[in-house]
Design an enzyme around this catalytic site. Structure first.
Site, PDB file in Angstrom:
ATOM      1  CG  ASP A 173       1.993   4.330   4.121  1.00  0.00           C
ATOM      2  OD1 ASP A 173       3.226   4.209   4.075  1.00  0.00           O
ATOM      3  OD2 ASP A 173       1.305   4.615   3.128  1.00  0.00           O
TER       4      ASP A 173
ATOM      5  CG  ASP B  14      -6.333   5.412  -5.528  1.00  0.00           C
ATOM      6  OD1 ASP B  14      -5.297   5.988  -5.101  1.00  0.00           O
ATOM      7  OD2 ASP B  14      -6.909   4.504  -4.886  1.00  0.00           O
TER       8      ASP B  14
ATOM      9  CG  HIS C  96      -3.326   6.255  -2.444  1.00  0.00           C
ATOM     10  ND1 HIS C  96      -3.770   5.119  -3.087  1.00  0.00           N
ATOM     11  CD2 HIS C  96      -2.008   6.064  -2.231  1.00  0.00           C
ATOM     12  CE1 HIS C  96      -2.751   4.278  -3.240  1.00  0.00           C
ATOM     13  NE2 HIS C  96      -1.673   4.827  -2.740  1.00  0.00           N
TER      14      HIS C  96
ATOM     15  CD  GLU D 143      -6.495   3.406  -1.237  1.00  0.00           C
ATOM     16  OE1 GLU D 143      -6.302   4.266  -2.117  1.00  0.00           O
ATOM     17  OE2 GLU D 143      -6.074   2.233  -1.337  1.00  0.00           O
TER      18      GLU D 143
HETATM   19  C1  GLP Z   1       1.627   3.045  -1.855  1.00  0.00           C
HETATM   20  C2  GLP Z   1       2.142   3.925  -0.711  1.00  0.00           C
HETATM   21  C3  GLP Z   1       2.204   5.383  -1.146  1.00  0.00           C
HETATM   22  C4  GLP Z   1       2.935   5.506  -2.447  1.00  0.00           C
HETATM   23  C5  GLP Z   1       2.205   4.718  -3.519  1.00  0.00           C
HETATM   24  C6  GLP Z   1       2.831   4.840  -4.875  1.00  0.00           C
HETATM   25  O1  GLP Z   1       0.268   3.121  -1.973  1.00  0.00           O
HETATM   26  N1  GLP Z   1       1.332   3.805   0.461  1.00  0.00           N
HETATM   27  O2  GLP Z   1       2.855   6.133  -0.118  1.00  0.00           O
HETATM   28  O3  GLP Z   1       3.011   6.859  -2.818  1.00  0.00           O
HETATM   29  O4  GLP Z   1       2.228   3.352  -3.110  1.00  0.00           O
HETATM   30  O5  GLP Z   1       3.813   3.885  -5.112  1.00  0.00           O
HETATM   31  P1  GLP Z   1       4.870   3.951  -6.267  1.00  0.00           P
HETATM   32  O6  GLP Z   1       5.872   4.988  -5.873  1.00  0.00           O
HETATM   33  O7  GLP Z   1       5.479   2.584  -6.299  1.00  0.00           O
HETATM   34  O8  GLP Z   1       4.142   4.312  -7.504  1.00  0.00           O
END
Ligand code: GLP
Length: 266
Positions: free
Chosen positions: A67, A136, A138, A143
């Site tokens: 993404d 959440d 995702h 989402e």
């Molecule tokens: C963002 C990204 C996800 C990732 C999430 C968690 O939303 N789009 O791909 O898994 O953050 O981030 P973190 O690893 O910092 O908890």
């Protein structure tokens, strides 16, 4: 689904790196699906170390990131492209022309998303997809409420995700509200999925995603339907799983008797 409970973040990152390395030894031209966020930083650090110190070769890999924020240019320090350059791409021997990260400034978004899907197919599909998980539930930026069959598309972020991401931006108003993301359906087509999570703040959502019902309200739960998923957690992120003792026992037995079967879903 194989659930591995590592002792800590370092072990989680090492086990995940072992899986990527094994894939690369099997197929040097592997197609890697990559994720951003704080979770995979240790995994990327370990891959960089293995490249520098042990000659791990990534010259033939093709990469696709999950993404990117809409309207952030690749050189913006909070863009996912920038994150990948800084944490991985700059430090390994990947061929720049084999790197794919959704382009946040795409003018024709639908056409771009279709092109991204087509590029994944032209590369032969993703061999192993690395995933983190949002608070959440995702995966990528799918989402709650995202169709479990969704494809690469524009997605509006939830308030929680925007708030979670605000820590990376100087001004909270700068946090993007939209992103281009692979869909759940796109992710489900990867031949293998490697989900990693660490820290107590992920414990509850991990339990929902892995042991709760399959639901579009927790898009990571769709992975229960995937044929080959390995989940690597640190002890804190795994703490609320009902069958924790069993997962720990499987990992200990494999480490002791058949280490090559770690990540083999047996
Ligand atoms: C963002 C990204 C996800 C990732 C999430 C968690 O939303 N789009 O791909 O898994 O953050 O981030 P973190 O690893 O910092 O908890």
């Amino acid at each position: 689904m194989e659930i591995i409970i590592a002792d800590n973040y370092e072990e989680m990152s090492r086990v995940a790196a072992d899986m990527i390395e094994r894939q690369l030894l099997r197929k040097p031209s592997s197609v890697l699906g990559l994720a951003t966020g704080s979770t995979p930083v240790g995994l990327y650090r370990e891959l960089v170390r293995r490249h520098r110190e042990e000659g791990l070769d990534l010259s033939k890999v093709i990469t696709f990131n999950l993404d990117e924020y809409l309207d952030l240019s690749p050189s913006h320090p909070q863009s996912y492209r920038y994150f990948m350059d800084e944490n991985l791409f700059k430090h390994i021997n990947v061929d720049p022309k084999n790197i794919h990260v959704p382009y946040g400034h795409a003018e024709e978004i639908d056409a771009f998303c279709q092109w991204y899907e087509d590029e994944i197919s032209r590369a032969g599909g993703i061999d192993i997809q690395v995933l983190g998980i949002g608070a959440d539930g995702h995966i990528a930026f799918n989402e709650p409420g995202s169709s479990l069959g969704s494809r690469t598309r524009l997605k509006t972020l939830t308030k929680q995700t925007i708030d979670d991401n605000a820590r990376f931006f100087d001004d909270p108003n700068e946090v993007p509200r939209f992103a281009i993301t692979m869909g759940v359906g796109t992710i489900m087509e990867a031949r293998e999925v490697l989900l990693i999570a660490n820290g107590a703040k992920k414990a509850e959502i991990i339990a929902h995603a892995l042991e709760g019902p399959v639901t579009a309200q927790v898009t990571a739960s769709a992975l229960q339907m995937h044929r080959h998923v390995t989940v690597v957690l640190d002890a804190e992120a795994g703490a609320m799983l009902k069958r924790l003792d069993y997962y720990r026992w499987v990992f200990e037995e494999k480490k002791r008797l058949v280490p090559r079967l770690i990540g083999k879903v047996t």
